[in-house]
Scaffold this motif. Structure first.
Motif, PDB file in Angstrom:
ATOM      1  N   ASP A   4     103.987  46.905  32.375  1.00 21.47           N
ATOM      2  CA  ASP A   4     102.944  46.404  33.269  1.00 21.47           C
ATOM      3  C   ASP A   4     101.545  46.860  32.883  1.00 21.47           C
ATOM      4  N   ASP A   5     101.411  47.975  32.183  1.00 22.68           N
ATOM      5  CA  ASP A   5     100.108  48.502  31.797  1.00 22.68           C
ATOM      6  C   ASP A   5      99.879  48.167  30.327  1.00 22.68           C
ATOM      7  N   PRO A   6      99.166  47.075  30.034  1.00 20.76           N
ATOM      8  CA  PRO A   6      99.019  46.628  28.644  1.00 20.76           C
ATOM      9  C   PRO A   6      98.436  47.674  27.710  1.00 20.76           C
ATOM     10  N   LYS A   7      97.400  48.399  28.143  1.00 19.00           N
ATOM     11  CA  LYS A   7      96.756  49.375  27.257  1.00 19.00           C
ATOM     12  C   LYS A   7      97.722  50.488  26.880  1.00 19.00           C
ATOM     13  N   ARG A   8      98.413  51.051  27.870  1.00 14.73           N
ATOM     14  CA  ARG A   8      99.364  52.127  27.591  1.00 14.73           C
ATOM     15  C   ARG A   8     100.509  51.617  26.724  1.00 14.73           C
ATOM     16  N   TYR A   9     100.975  50.430  27.016  1.00 10.39           N
ATOM     17  CA  TYR A   9     102.084  49.844  26.256  1.00 10.39           C
ATOM     18  C   TYR A   9     101.696  49.703  24.778  1.00 10.39           C
ATOM     19  N   HIS A  10     100.561  49.089  24.524  1.00  9.37           N
ATOM     20  CA  HIS A  10     100.097  48.899  23.145  1.00  9.37           C
ATOM     21  C   HIS A  10      99.844  50.243  22.455  1.00  9.37           C
ATOM     22  N   ARG A  11      99.215  51.166  23.167  1.00  4.99           N
ATOM     23  CA  ARG A  11      98.899  52.466  22.580  1.00  4.99           C
ATOM     24  C   ARG A  11     100.188  53.225  22.221  1.00  4.99           C
ATOM     25  N   THR A  12     101.190  53.185  23.097  1.00  7.07           N
ATOM     26  CA  THR A  12     102.456  53.873  22.838  1.00  7.07           C
ATOM     27  C   THR A  12     103.116  53.342  21.568  1.00  7.07           C
ATOM     28  N   ILE A  13     103.157  52.030  21.432  1.00  9.80           N
ATOM     29  CA  ILE A  13     103.802  51.440  20.254  1.00  9.80           C
ATOM     30  C   ILE A  13     102.944  51.656  19.009  1.00  9.80           C
ATOM     31  N   GLU A  14     101.646  51.551  19.153  1.00 10.35           N
ATOM     32  CA  GLU A  14     100.756  51.787  18.012  1.00 10.35           C
ATOM     33  C   GLU A  14     100.917  53.216  17.488  1.00 10.35           C
ATOM     34  N   GLU A  15     100.988  54.186  18.386  1.00 10.93           N
ATOM     35  CA  GLU A  15     101.163  55.578  17.978  1.00 10.93           C
ATOM     36  C   GLU A  15     102.526  55.794  17.317  1.00 10.93           C
ATOM     37  N   ALA A  16     103.563  55.192  17.858  1.00 13.60           N
ATOM     38  CA  ALA A  16     104.896  55.319  17.262  1.00 13.60           C
ATOM     39  C   ALA A  16     104.929  54.673  15.882  1.00 13.60           C
ATOM     40  N   TRP A  17     104.256  53.544  15.733  1.00 14.06           N
ATOM     41  CA  TRP A  17     104.210  52.859  14.438  1.00 14.06           C
ATOM     42  C   TRP A  17     103.462  53.723  13.411  1.00 14.06           C
ATOM     43  N   ALA A  18     102.377  54.344  13.823  1.00  5.25           N
ATOM     44  CA  ALA A  18     101.633  55.221  12.915  1.00  5.25           C
ATOM     45  C   ALA A  18     102.490  56.419  12.505  1.00  5.25           C
ATOM     46  N   ARG A  19     103.238  57.001  13.461  1.00  2.46           N
ATOM     47  CA  ARG A  19     104.132  58.120  13.122  1.00  2.46           C
ATOM     48  C   ARG A  19     105.205  57.666  12.143  1.00  2.46           C
ATOM     49  N   LEU A  20     105.727  56.483  12.368  1.00  2.00           N
ATOM     50  CA  LEU A  20     106.784  55.945  11.516  1.00  2.00           C
ATOM     51  C   LEU A  20     106.292  55.761  10.084  1.00  2.00           C
ATOM     52  N   LYS A  21     105.060  55.299   9.937  1.00  2.00           N
ATOM     53  CA  LYS A  21     104.488  55.086   8.597  1.00  2.00           C
ATOM     54  C   LYS A  21     103.912  56.373   8.019  1.00  2.00           C
ATOM     55  N   SER A  22     103.861  57.430   8.857  1.00  2.00           N
ATOM     56  CA  SER A  22     103.300  58.723   8.454  1.00  2.00           C
ATOM     57  C   SER A  22     101.828  58.620   8.069  1.00  2.00           C
ATOM     58  N   ARG A  23     101.128  57.701   8.693  1.00  2.00           N
ATOM     59  CA  ARG A  23      99.692  57.600   8.461  1.00  2.00           C
ATOM     60  C   ARG A  23      99.062  56.826   9.622  1.00  2.00           C
ATOM     61  N   PRO A  24      97.874  57.238  10.013  1.00  2.00           N
ATOM     62  CA  PRO A  24      97.197  56.518  11.098  1.00  2.00           C
ATOM     63  C   PRO A  24      96.688  55.168  10.595  1.00  2.00           C
ATOM     64  N   GLY A  25      96.439  54.315  11.522  1.00  2.00           N
ATOM     65  CA  GLY A  25      95.889  53.017  11.161  1.00  2.00           C
ATOM     66  C   GLY A  25      95.763  52.136  12.383  1.00  2.00           C
ATOM     67  N   LEU A  26      94.972  51.127  12.265  1.00  2.00           N
ATOM     68  CA  LEU A  26      94.786  50.180  13.350  1.00  2.00           C
ATOM     69  C   LEU A  26      95.774  49.036  13.182  1.00  2.00           C
ATOM     70  N   LEU A  27      96.134  48.454  14.303  1.00  2.00           N
ATOM     71  CA  LEU A  27      97.020  47.294  14.256  1.00  2.00           C
ATOM     72  C   LEU A  27      96.262  46.081  13.747  1.00  2.00           C
ATOM     73  N   SER A  28      96.931  45.290  12.952  1.00  2.00           N
ATOM     74  CA  SER A  28      96.343  44.016  12.536  1.00  2.00           C
ATOM     75  C   SER A  28      96.431  43.055  13.715  1.00  2.00           C
ATOM     76  N   PRO A  29      95.663  41.985  13.700  1.00  2.00           N
ATOM     77  CA  PRO A  29      95.771  41.005  14.782  1.00  2.00           C
ATOM     78  C   PRO A  29      97.197  40.467  14.919  1.00  2.00           C
ATOM     79  N   ARG A  30      97.882  40.280  13.810  1.00  2.00           N
ATOM     80  CA  ARG A  30      99.262  39.782  13.862  1.00  2.00           C
ATOM     81  C   ARG A  30     100.184  40.812  14.522  1.00  2.00           C
ATOM     82  N   GLU A  31     100.019  42.094  14.167  1.00  2.00           N
ATOM     83  CA  GLU A  31     100.838  43.136  14.777  1.00  2.00           C
ATOM     84  C   GLU A  31     100.545  43.258  16.272  1.00  2.00           C
TER      85      GLU A  31
END
Length: 195
Positions: A4-31
Motif C-alpha cells: 500500500d505504501d509505494p515509496k517504501r515498497y519501491h525503496r525496499t526492493i531497490e535496496e534488496a536489489w542493490a545488496r544482491l548485485k553488491s553495488r548501489p545503483g538507481l533503478l532504470s525506468p524499466r526496472e
C-alpha cells in the motif's frame, strides 16, 4: 509490509536489489515499471526479497531485475495457490443473486449461516458496501460453515502455504492464510465475492 505504501515498497526492493548485485545503483525506468507492476498486483515486498535471496544462494544469473520477474511471478502464484483458484480470466467472479440463492438452497447450512447469508444478500441487493459485506462473511465463515468444509479449507490452505513458513514475515503469512481459508470456504459454498 504491504504494497500500500509505494515509496517504501519501491525503496525496499531497490535496496534488496542493490545488496544482491553488491553495488548501489538507481533503478532504470524499466526496472521501476517492473516493481510498480508487482506492487499494483499486491505482491508483498518480502516475497520479492525472498526470491532475490533464493536466486543469490542458487548462483543463478542476475542480469537484470526484469530477468527475475518470472521467478517472482512463479513464487506469487504459489502463494496465491493458498487461496481459492482464480477463474481463468484472472478477474474474480462476482456475486449474483442467483449464485447466492443456490448457496442458500444447500441443506447443510446451519441456521446461523443461513440467517447471515440471507441478511447479507438483502444488503447486497440494497447496494450496501460490498467490501464490508465480503469482510463480514469472510470473518464469519470459519465459525459458521459446515465443519467438514472448514476442516478441508484449513488443511488445504496450510498445505499450500507450508513452503513459505519461515520465508515470509509471520504477519503476512497469517493474513494470506486467513484470506486463503476464506476463499476456499467461499468456493466450496459457491459464494463469490460481492465486489
Amino acid at each position: 509490509m504491504t504494497a500500500d505504501d509505494p515509496k517504501r515498497y519501491h525503496r525496499t526492493i531497490e535496496e534488496a536489489w542493490a545488496r544482491l548485485k553488491s553495488r548501489p545503483g538507481l533503478l532504470s525506468p524499466r526496472e521501476f515499471a517492473v516493481i510498480e507492476e508487482w506492487r499494483r498486483r499486491g505482491i508483498p515486498a518480502a516475497l520479492v526479497v525472498d526470491v532475490f535471496d533464493a536466486r543469490r544462494r542458487s548462483g543463478a544469473s542476475l542480469r537484470s531485475l526484469s530477468y527475475l520477474a518470472a521467478a517472482v511471478d512463479e513464487a506469487w502464484r504459489t502463494v496465491a495457490a493458498g487461496r481459492a483458484a482464480a477463474p481463468a480470466s484472472q478477474e474474480p467472479a462476482k456475486a449474483s443473486s442467483e449464485t447466492w440463492d443456490a448457496a442458500l438452497a444447500r441443506s447443510d447450512l446451519s441456521p446461523a449461516l443461513r440467517a447471515l447469508l440471507t441478511r447479507l444478500l438483502a444488503s447486497f441487493r440494497k447496494d450496501d458496501d460490498p467490501r464490508a459485506l465480503d469482510a463480514e462473511l469472510d470473518e464469519a465463515l470459519p465459525r459458521l460453515a459446515p465443519a467438514d468444509l472448514i476442516a478441508a479449507a484449513e488443511r488445504e490452505t496450510s498445505e499450500a502455504l507450508a513452503p513459505f513458513r519461515g520465508r515470509m514475515p509471520a504477519a503476512e503469512l497469517a493474513k494470506t492464510y486467513l484470506r486463503g481459508r476464506a476463499d476456499r470456504l467461499r468456493a466450496a459454498l459457491g459464494l463469490h465475492r460481492m465486489r
